[in-house]
Design a protein around this motif. Structure first.
Motif, PDB file in Angstrom:
ATOM      1  N   GLY A  71       0.812  -1.210   0.000  1.00 49.46           N
ATOM      2  CA  GLY A  71       0.000   0.000   0.000  1.00 49.46           C
ATOM      3  C   GLY A  71       0.844   1.257   0.000  1.00 49.46           C
ATOM      4  O   GLY A  71       0.524   2.240  -0.686  1.00 49.46           O
ATOM      5  N   GLY A  72       1.949   1.260   0.765  1.00 51.15           N
ATOM      6  CA  GLY A  72       2.849   2.410   0.790  1.00 51.15           C
ATOM      7  C   GLY A  72       3.494   2.657  -0.555  1.00 51.15           C
ATOM      8  O   GLY A  72       3.676   3.810  -0.980  1.00 51.15           O
ATOM      9  N   THR A  73       3.842   1.577  -1.250  1.00 53.03           N
ATOM     10  CA  THR A  73       4.421   1.713  -2.594  1.00 53.03           C
ATOM     11  C   THR A  73       3.415   2.330  -3.560  1.00 53.03           C
ATOM     12  O   THR A  73       3.745   3.245  -4.332  1.00 53.03           O
ATOM     13  CB  THR A  73       4.870   0.329  -3.117  1.00 53.03           C
ATOM     14  OG1 THR A  73       5.815  -0.235  -2.203  1.00 53.03           O
ATOM     15  CG2 THR A  73       5.494   0.450  -4.498  1.00 53.03           C
ATOM     16  N   PHE A  74       2.180   1.846  -3.506  1.00 52.51           N
ATOM     17  CA  PHE A  74       1.125   2.430  -4.343  1.00 52.51           C
ATOM     18  C   PHE A  74       0.932   3.913  -3.999  1.00 52.51           C
ATOM     19  O   PHE A  74       0.736   4.742  -4.891  1.00 52.51           O
ATOM     20  CB  PHE A  74      -0.186   1.675  -4.146  1.00 52.51           C
ATOM     21  CG  PHE A  74      -0.361   0.498  -5.052  1.00 52.51           C
ATOM     22  CD1 PHE A  74      -1.204   0.561  -6.154  1.00 52.51           C
ATOM     23  CD2 PHE A  74       0.325  -0.680  -4.814  1.00 52.51           C
ATOM     24  CE1 PHE A  74      -1.369  -0.540  -6.990  1.00 52.51           C
ATOM     25  CE2 PHE A  74       0.171  -1.782  -5.647  1.00 52.51           C
ATOM     26  CZ  PHE A  74      -0.667  -1.716  -6.746  1.00 52.51           C
ATOM     27  N   ALA A  75       0.966   4.239  -2.693  1.00 51.91           N
ATOM     28  CA  ALA A  75       0.762   5.626  -2.267  1.00 51.91           C
ATOM     29  C   ALA A  75       1.836   6.543  -2.844  1.00 51.91           C
ATOM     30  O   ALA A  75       1.537   7.650  -3.313  1.00 51.91           O
ATOM     31  CB  ALA A  75       0.753   5.699  -0.739  1.00 51.91           C
ATOM     32  N   LEU A  76       3.089   6.100  -2.815  1.00 53.93           N
ATOM     33  CA  LEU A  76       4.187   6.925  -3.332  1.00 53.93           C
ATOM     34  C   LEU A  76       4.071   7.106  -4.851  1.00 53.93           C
ATOM     35  O   LEU A  76       4.284   8.205  -5.375  1.00 53.93           O
ATOM     36  CB  LEU A  76       5.528   6.285  -2.974  1.00 53.93           C
ATOM     37  CG  LEU A  76       5.897   6.314  -1.481  1.00 53.93           C
ATOM     38  CD1 LEU A  76       7.177   5.525  -1.236  1.00 53.93           C
ATOM     39  CD2 LEU A  76       6.050   7.755  -0.992  1.00 53.93           C
ATOM     40  N   ILE A  77       3.733   6.017  -5.549  1.00 51.49           N
ATOM     41  CA  ILE A  77       3.594   6.104  -7.008  1.00 51.49           C
ATOM     42  C   ILE A  77       2.433   7.033  -7.381  1.00 51.49           C
ATOM     43  O   ILE A  77       2.557   7.898  -8.261  1.00 51.49           O
ATOM     44  CB  ILE A  77       3.375   4.704  -7.603  1.00 51.49           C
ATOM     45  CG1 ILE A  77       4.634   3.849  -7.425  1.00 51.49           C
ATOM     46  CG2 ILE A  77       2.994   4.794  -9.082  1.00 51.49           C
ATOM     47  CD1 ILE A  77       4.442   2.385  -7.803  1.00 51.49           C
ATOM     48  N   LEU A  78       1.294   6.862  -6.688  1.00 52.37           N
ATOM     49  CA  LEU A  78       0.122   7.684  -7.000  1.00 52.37           C
ATOM     50  C   LEU A  78       0.322   9.137  -6.577  1.00 52.37           C
ATOM     51  O   LEU A  78      -0.200  10.047  -7.219  1.00 52.37           O
ATOM     52  CB  LEU A  78      -1.114   7.100  -6.316  1.00 52.37           C
ATOM     53  CG  LEU A  78      -1.585   5.757  -6.900  1.00 52.37           C
ATOM     54  CD1 LEU A  78      -2.637   5.126  -5.998  1.00 52.37           C
ATOM     55  CD2 LEU A  78      -2.142   5.948  -8.305  1.00 52.37           C
ATOM     56  N   HIS A  79       1.087   9.366  -5.516  1.00 52.60           N
ATOM     57  CA  HIS A  79       1.421  10.742  -5.115  1.00 52.60           C
ATOM     58  C   HIS A  79       2.213  11.435  -6.224  1.00 52.60           C
ATOM     59  O   HIS A  79       1.942  12.598  -6.567  1.00 52.60           O
ATOM     60  CB  HIS A  79       2.227  10.722  -3.822  1.00 52.60           C
ATOM     61  CG  HIS A  79       2.880  12.031  -3.505  1.00 52.60           C
ATOM     62  ND1 HIS A  79       2.178  13.163  -3.175  1.00 52.60           N
ATOM     63  CD2 HIS A  79       4.196  12.391  -3.502  1.00 52.60           C
ATOM     64  CE1 HIS A  79       3.009  14.173  -2.959  1.00 52.60           C
ATOM     65  NE2 HIS A  79       4.245  13.727  -3.159  1.00 52.60           N
ATOM     66  N   ALA A  80       3.176  10.707  -6.778  1.00 57.54           N
ATOM     67  CA  ALA A  80       3.974  11.286  -7.859  1.00 57.54           C
ATOM     68  C   ALA A  80       3.123  11.568  -9.088  1.00 57.54           C
ATOM     69  O   ALA A  80       3.358  12.543  -9.813  1.00 57.54           O
ATOM     70  CB  ALA A  80       5.123  10.341  -8.212  1.00 57.54           C
ATOM     71  N   ALA A  81       2.115  10.736  -9.321  1.00 59.92           N
ATOM     72  CA  ALA A  81       1.283  10.882 -10.524  1.00 59.92           C
ATOM     73  C   ALA A  81       0.181  11.919 -10.364  1.00 59.92           C
ATOM     74  O   ALA A  81      -0.223  12.560 -11.345  1.00 59.92           O
ATOM     75  CB  ALA A  81       0.666   9.531 -10.894  1.00 59.92           C
TER      76      ALA A  81
ATOM     77  N   GLY B 125      -0.232  14.130  -7.208  1.00 59.85           N
ATOM     78  CA  GLY B 125      -0.001  15.232  -6.277  1.00 59.85           C
ATOM     79  C   GLY B 125      -0.803  15.123  -4.998  1.00 59.85           C
ATOM     80  O   GLY B 125      -0.633  15.935  -4.081  1.00 59.85           O
ATOM     81  N   ILE B 126      -1.698  14.123  -4.887  1.00 61.68           N
ATOM     82  CA  ILE B 126      -2.417  13.909  -3.629  1.00 61.68           C
ATOM     83  C   ILE B 126      -1.417  13.478  -2.564  1.00 61.68           C
ATOM     84  O   ILE B 126      -0.497  12.696  -2.840  1.00 61.68           O
ATOM     85  CB  ILE B 126      -3.510  12.824  -3.797  1.00 61.68           C
ATOM     86  CG1 ILE B 126      -4.538  13.269  -4.826  1.00 61.68           C
ATOM     87  CG2 ILE B 126      -4.197  12.531  -2.469  1.00 61.68           C
ATOM     88  CD1 ILE B 126      -5.579  12.216  -5.160  1.00 61.68           C
ATOM     89  N   GLU B 127      -1.577  13.972  -1.350  1.00 63.23           N
ATOM     90  CA  GLU B 127      -0.610  13.688  -0.291  1.00 63.23           C
ATOM     91  C   GLU B 127      -0.435  12.192  -0.097  1.00 63.23           C
ATOM     92  O   GLU B 127      -1.403  11.434  -0.003  1.00 63.23           O
ATOM     93  CB  GLU B 127      -1.050  14.333   1.018  1.00 63.23           C
ATOM     94  CG  GLU B 127      -0.912  15.847   1.029  1.00 63.23           C
ATOM     95  CD  GLU B 127      -1.085  16.417   2.425  1.00 63.23           C
ATOM     96  OE1 GLU B 127      -0.641  15.766   3.393  1.00 63.23           O
ATOM     97  OE2 GLU B 127      -1.681  17.494   2.538  1.00 63.23           O
ATOM     98  N   ALA B 128       0.838  11.769  -0.017  1.00 56.69           N
ATOM     99  CA  ALA B 128       1.143  10.349   0.138  1.00 56.69           C
ATOM    100  C   ALA B 128       0.554   9.796   1.430  1.00 56.69           C
ATOM    101  O   ALA B 128       0.118   8.635   1.472  1.00 56.69           O
ATOM    102  CB  ALA B 128       2.655  10.133   0.109  1.00 56.69           C
ATOM    103  N   LEU B 129       0.528  10.623   2.488  1.00 60.26           N
ATOM    104  CA  LEU B 129      -0.026  10.178   3.761  1.00 60.26           C
ATOM    105  C   LEU B 129      -1.505   9.830   3.622  1.00 60.26           C
ATOM    106  O   LEU B 129      -1.972   8.809   4.143  1.00 60.26           O
ATOM    107  CB  LEU B 129       0.154  11.271   4.824  1.00 60.26           C
ATOM    108  CG  LEU B 129      -0.414  10.993   6.205  1.00 60.26           C
ATOM    109  CD1 LEU B 129       0.260   9.787   6.830  1.00 60.26           C
ATOM    110  CD2 LEU B 129      -0.254  12.213   7.108  1.00 60.26           C
ATOM    111  N   HIS B 130      -2.249  10.662   2.901  1.00 60.17           N
ATOM    112  CA  HIS B 130      -3.672  10.400   2.679  1.00 60.17           C
ATOM    113  C   HIS B 130      -3.866   9.109   1.886  1.00 60.17           C
ATOM    114  O   HIS B 130      -4.750   8.302   2.186  1.00 60.17           O
ATOM    115  CB  HIS B 130      -4.318  11.565   1.929  1.00 60.17           C
ATOM    116  CG  HIS B 130      -4.280  12.855   2.689  1.00 60.17           C
ATOM    117  ND1 HIS B 130      -5.039  13.943   2.331  1.00 60.17           N
ATOM    118  CD2 HIS B 130      -3.592  13.242   3.802  1.00 60.17           C
ATOM    119  CE1 HIS B 130      -4.815  14.952   3.174  1.00 60.17           C
ATOM    120  NE2 HIS B 130      -3.935  14.535   4.067  1.00 60.17           N
ATOM    121  N   LEU B 131      -3.021   8.917   0.876  1.00 59.25           N
ATOM    122  CA  LEU B 131      -3.134   7.725   0.048  1.00 59.25           C
ATOM    123  C   LEU B 131      -2.740   6.474   0.823  1.00 59.25           C
ATOM    124  O   LEU B 131      -3.322   5.399   0.622  1.00 59.25           O
ATOM    125  CB  LEU B 131      -2.266   7.878  -1.204  1.00 59.25           C
ATOM    126  CG  LEU B 131      -2.770   8.902  -2.217  1.00 59.25           C
ATOM    127  CD1 LEU B 131      -1.696   9.223  -3.244  1.00 59.25           C
ATOM    128  CD2 LEU B 131      -4.029   8.387  -2.918  1.00 59.25           C
TER     129      LEU B 131
END
Length: 361
Positions: A288-298, A300-306
């Motif tokens: 889940g953390g890996t997905f959050a970082l990738i989606l944050h980069a794509a 701009g939504i905060e990685a913590l929220h994701l």
């Protein structure tokens, strides 16, 4: 909604366990732990239900109708957080929600491998114990497939319990402050709430639950009140604000009910199950953390929220974590409801693909 009749013995035992959970929550709040009223209640009630003599509450179960009402209150609180600003995230939602179609099977089969290789589970038990959501559905389907129901149920409940324990602790270390402290949850007005407002909050929760069940919404006990409160807030029909003490009480009820899940589990099975669940939950949080970082980069939504949106805990429990961090709780809840829907659809399809049969090793 009709409230179920509670027998006097059930009423007394529930009050007792809530008092025990409240003591744990107060101690956790004093110490400054994250999510004190939920985690403190969980630990206190879990210790008592595990180690105290069972003869005092043989046959007792925490009344789920009572818990459901407080989950509804959490839904109302999340609904009041839905603002027009959420619409700004709409262009990114297809990507973040669509990624769940990859996350769910990836997390599921990673867990299945862990339970098969490390736990030695048979195929059916490993498969249904490994689902990253859909707790009741996985138990029902697992029973039909011949899975070991006790093992499956323990692992599914431990998934939720460990996620809501590990994530706030980890986020507290990350942010440098206790997640869910009174400061963190007190992001609404602190003026006293009158009885009329409390009545409106309760009516919104009950009516939303009724509507959610009638139209068969997923996680209706949360999403029904959430949608009704959101509609009332966005239209200006109502201005609802839950006081901190009511949110803390909801944490207390949910934490106590989770702690009761340790009732009747023998020590050897509990140790083994916790060890396996720690590996399983860590793997899912890493994914889940890996997905959050990738989606944050794509996006701009905060990685913590994701990260909170992709953590495979219960919808109500993760919504409380989101509320504690003001981490767009509506966004988080939307992703968790979607995760559960995808899991429920994926389970029978994957089971058919794997040709699971009772007794398969």
């Amino acid at each position: 909604m009709t409230f179920p009749q509670i027998a006097p013995r059930t009423f007394v035992l529930t009050a007792l366990f809530l008092a025990i959970g409240g003591s744990g929550g107060a101690l956790a709040s004093f110490v400054g732990t994250p999510m004190p009223w939920m985690l403190g209640a969980l630990v206190a009630s879990g210790l008592v239900s595990r180690f105290a003599p069972e003869r005092h509450w043989d046959g007792y179960g925490f009344p789920m109708g009572f818990r459901t009402f407080f989950v509804g209150l959490i839904g109302v609180m999340i609904g009041t957080q839905v603002t027009p600003d959420l619409a700004a995230l709409a262009p990114d939602l297809p990507l973040t929600l669509g990624a769940l179609f990859v996350f769910v099977p990836l997390a599921h089969f990673t867990n299945m491998t862990i339970f098969r290789r490390l736990g030695g589970f048979d195929r059916a038990t490993a498969f249904y114990a490994a689902t990253p959501g859909g707790l009741m559905e996985s138990i029902f389907m697992g029973e039909s497939a011949g899975a070991d129901i006790r093992t499956l149920t323990i692992q599914q409940f431990l998934r939720i319990i460990l996620v809501v324990t590990i994530l706030p602790l980890g986020l507290s270390l990350w942010t440098g402050q206790a997640v869910g402290s009174s400061a963190g949850l007190s992001n609404g007005p602190q003026d006293p709430v009158d009885l009329g407002s409390l009545a409106l909050i309760a009516v919104t929760a009950v009516l939303g639950l009724q509507i959610g069940r009638r139209v068969r919404l997923p996680a209706a006990q949360l999403t029904g009140p959430l949608m009704l409160a959101a509609l009332a807030t966005l239209t200006g029909a109502l201005d609802l604000h839950l006081p901190f003490w009511l949110i803390a009480t909801a944490q207390l009820v949910i934490g106590t009910s989770l702690g009761m899940r340790f009732q009747g589990i023998d020590a050897a099975l509990l140790r083994r199950s916790i060890a396996l669940s720690l590996v399983s939950v860590s793997a899912m949080l890493l994914i889940g953390g890996t997905f959050a970082l990738i989606l944050h980069a794509a996006t701009g939504i905060e990685a913590l929220h994701l990260l909170i949106a992709y953590a495979p805990g219960g919808v109500a429990e993760m919504s409380l974590v989101a509320l504690s961090l003001a981490a767009s709780p509506a966004l988080v809840s939307l992703h968790h409801v979607t995760r559960i829907l995808i899991t429920v659809v994926e389970m029978p399809l994957a089971a058919r693909l794997l040709r699971l049969r009772a007794g398969d090793q």
